[in-house]
Design a protein around this motif. Structure first.
Motif, PDB file in Angstrom:
ATOM      1  N   HIS A 104       0.547   1.078 -10.051  1.00 15.01           N
ATOM      2  CA  HIS A 104      -0.517   2.061 -10.238  1.00 15.01           C
ATOM      3  C   HIS A 104      -1.605   1.469 -11.139  1.00 15.01           C
ATOM      4  N   ILE A 105      -2.876   1.731 -10.806  1.00 17.51           N
ATOM      5  CA  ILE A 105      -4.016   1.326 -11.626  1.00 17.51           C
ATOM      6  C   ILE A 105      -4.605   2.590 -12.254  1.00 17.51           C
ATOM      7  N   ALA A 106      -4.673   2.631 -13.579  1.00 16.68           N
ATOM      8  CA  ALA A 106      -5.255   3.772 -14.297  1.00 16.68           C
ATOM      9  C   ALA A 106      -6.512   3.288 -15.016  1.00 16.68           C
ATOM     10  N   VAL A 107      -7.653   3.872 -14.654  1.00 18.72           N
ATOM     11  CA  VAL A 107      -8.935   3.560 -15.296  1.00 18.72           C
ATOM     12  C   VAL A 107      -9.316   4.746 -16.159  1.00 18.72           C
TER      13      VAL A 107
ATOM     14  N   ARG B 172     -14.688   3.670 -25.468  1.00 16.20           N
ATOM     15  CA  ARG B 172     -13.504   2.863 -25.118  1.00 16.20           C
ATOM     16  C   ARG B 172     -13.240   2.968 -23.622  1.00 16.20           C
ATOM     17  N   LEU B 173     -13.053   1.822 -23.001  1.00 15.61           N
ATOM     18  CA  LEU B 173     -12.720   1.733 -21.581  1.00 15.61           C
ATOM     19  C   LEU B 173     -11.369   1.036 -21.471  1.00 15.61           C
ATOM     20  N   GLU B 174     -10.511   1.547 -20.593  1.00 15.13           N
ATOM     21  CA  GLU B 174      -9.190   0.962 -20.399  1.00 15.13           C
ATOM     22  C   GLU B 174      -8.904   0.830 -18.918  1.00 15.13           C
ATOM     23  N   VAL B 175      -8.250  -0.269 -18.550  1.00 21.38           N
ATOM     24  CA  VAL B 175      -7.695  -0.443 -17.205  1.00 21.38           C
ATOM     25  C   VAL B 175      -6.251  -0.879 -17.397  1.00 21.38           C
ATOM     26  N   GLN B 176      -5.327  -0.022 -16.981  1.00 16.20           N
ATOM     27  CA  GLN B 176      -3.900  -0.305 -17.124  1.00 16.20           C
ATOM     28  C   GLN B 176      -3.279  -0.413 -15.739  1.00 16.20           C
ATOM     29  N   ASP B 177      -2.554  -1.494 -15.523  1.00 18.17           N
ATOM     30  CA  ASP B 177      -1.887  -1.656 -14.228  1.00 18.17           C
ATOM     31  C   ASP B 177      -0.383  -1.616 -14.416  1.00 18.17           C
TER      32      ASP B 177
ATOM     33  N   LEU C 184      -6.450  -7.735 -24.450  1.00 12.02           N
ATOM     34  CA  LEU C 184      -5.479  -7.785 -23.356  1.00 12.02           C
ATOM     35  C   LEU C 184      -4.092  -7.780 -23.982  1.00 12.02           C
ATOM     36  N   GLU C 185      -3.255  -6.814 -23.556  1.00  9.60           N
ATOM     37  CA  GLU C 185      -1.946  -6.655 -24.187  1.00  9.60           C
ATOM     38  C   GLU C 185      -0.973  -6.025 -23.193  1.00  9.60           C
TER      39      GLU C 185
ATOM     40  N   ALA D  93       6.493   0.609 -23.422  1.00 11.20           N
ATOM     41  CA  ALA D  93       7.441  -0.191 -22.629  1.00 11.20           C
ATOM     42  C   ALA D  93       7.260   0.003 -21.126  1.00 11.20           C
ATOM     43  N   ALA D  94       6.068   0.453 -20.711  1.00 12.43           N
ATOM     44  CA  ALA D  94       5.778   0.621 -19.291  1.00 12.43           C
ATOM     45  C   ALA D  94       5.541  -0.752 -18.663  1.00 12.43           C
TER      46      ALA D  94
END
Length: 367
Positions: free
Chosen positions: A293-296, A306-311, A345-346, A351-352
């Motif tokens: 899943h990609i969460a923007v 603040r902008l985030e992109v979590q995959d 970048l982290e 723990a996802a």
């Protein structure tokens, strides 16, 4: 003897500096405004006037008592005149202004001396002549160094800004090149296959690709792009990738509802958020067999955007380092917002699976 490698300009002696000294370069008002350098400081005024008073006290024993008050008033008046000319040279340093001020000062001193002689103060004028000459020399020298310093300051700042703009332009050209050829080729190949097989997915993908290309091709000609437009581009890109990857990809896009207008009205270097989304797909989702899943997300955090992109992909590998896309984005953000812009970048929180890349810039600067 002049070396054969020396340029003709280096060998030529500028005789005009003997009769009309000063820097040749003249800055326009637009160039000076562009530098954003500070205004004339009132601390300089206080420094000069206090030094004039100290000089009067130092030379007090040698001054004629009957003209002491006149000398004090004259010294303060000359200090005020010198500061006024200094401000003029600070606003627009040029050899014409410097030489004009120096000649005008010389004429003024001659007129003062003649006036004292006409008033029967010949002896006093003769006694004051060394002080007048010393004051003129000090004042003209101060104007000279001020003109040189200000010219070099403005020139150096303009050169720095030109270099910075060149870096931004280069970064934008690199970002344009980052519209990945393999992404376009693979998308067109999928689209052609679906058209040939009369797959219902061809129509929606073609519309998404058209929106994506219409938005991305001209956007890198601009220095900044409204975040609202950037979000539309990211939506089109994720629509295309979801059509290609099918059930391997899901995505969401969340904008802070409490500050939606401010977030949407912010602007960033074009392609900033798109680059993060492309990286998440390329390095997170595509290499993972199960997808993810990609969460923007975009919101205001205190006084920062603040902008985030979590995959939810395979996550950061051991020894992973920042690639060209993120490095390019970091440089472009620094060029636009200075050191106040941050990119990180982290690993994904809690723990996802996957990883998280985020950007923070001052909200006021982004507006």
């Amino acid at each position: 003897m002049i070396s054969p490698s020396a340029s003709p300009d280096a060998a030529r002696l500028d005789w005009t500096q003997w009769i009309f000294p000063g820097p040749r370069r003249v800055f326009t008002e637009a160039e000076i405004l562009r530098t954003g350098l500070g205004r004339w400081s009132t601390g300089i005024d206080c420094y000069v006037i206090s030094n004039v008073l100290v000089l009067v006290l130092v030379f007090y024993p040698a001054l004629p008592r009957e003209l002491l008050l006149v000398i004090l008033i004259g010294a303060l008046a000359m200090a005020a005149l010198g500061l006024a000319v200094g401000r003029m040279l600070w606003r627009q340093p040029s050899r014409t202004r410097f030489n004009g001020a120096a000649v005008a000062l010389g004429v003024l001193m001659v007129m003062v001396t003649l006036a004292m002689t006409k008033l029967g103060l010949r002896d006093q004028a003769r006694d004051l002549l060394p002080f007048i000459a010393g004051g003129m020399t000090l004042m003209v020298s101060s104007w000279w160094f001020l003109t040189l310093y200000r010219t070099q300051q403005i020139g150096a700042r303009l050169a720095e800004l030109d270099a910075q703009e060149e870096r931004v332009a280069m970064a934008q050209r690199l970002a344009t090149a980052q519209i990945q050829p393999h992404f376009l080729f693979n998308t067109l190949a999928s689209l052609q296959h679906w058209v040939d097989t009369r797959d219902d997915r061809a129509g929606p993908m073609l519309r998404s690709l058209t929106r994506y290309l219409r938005a991305t091709l001209p956007m890198f000609e601009r220095d900044r792009l409204p975040l609202e437009q950037e979000l539309q581009i990211v939506r089109s890109y994720l629509d295309i990738m979801q059509a290609r990857l099918g059930q391997r990809l899901s995505w969401s896009l969340d904008v802070d509802e409490a500050a939606k207008d401010k977030v949407a009205g912010a602007s960033l270097p074009p392609g900033t958020l798109l680059t993060l989304a492309e990286n998440a797909i390329t390095h997170g989702i595509e290499p993972s067999l199960r997808g993810g899943h990609i969460a923007v997300r975009a919101w205001l955090h205190e006084d920062r955007l603040r902008l985030e992109v979590q995959d939810g992909g395979q996550g950061l590998r051991a020894g992973a380092c920042e690639g060209l896309g993120l490095g390019n984005t970091r440089e472009r953000l620094r060029a636009q917002f200075g050191e106040s812009a941050r990119l990180g970048l982290e690993p994904a929180p809690d723990a996802a699976p996957g990883c998280l890349v985020w950007i923070e810039v001052p909200a006021v600067a982004a507006e």
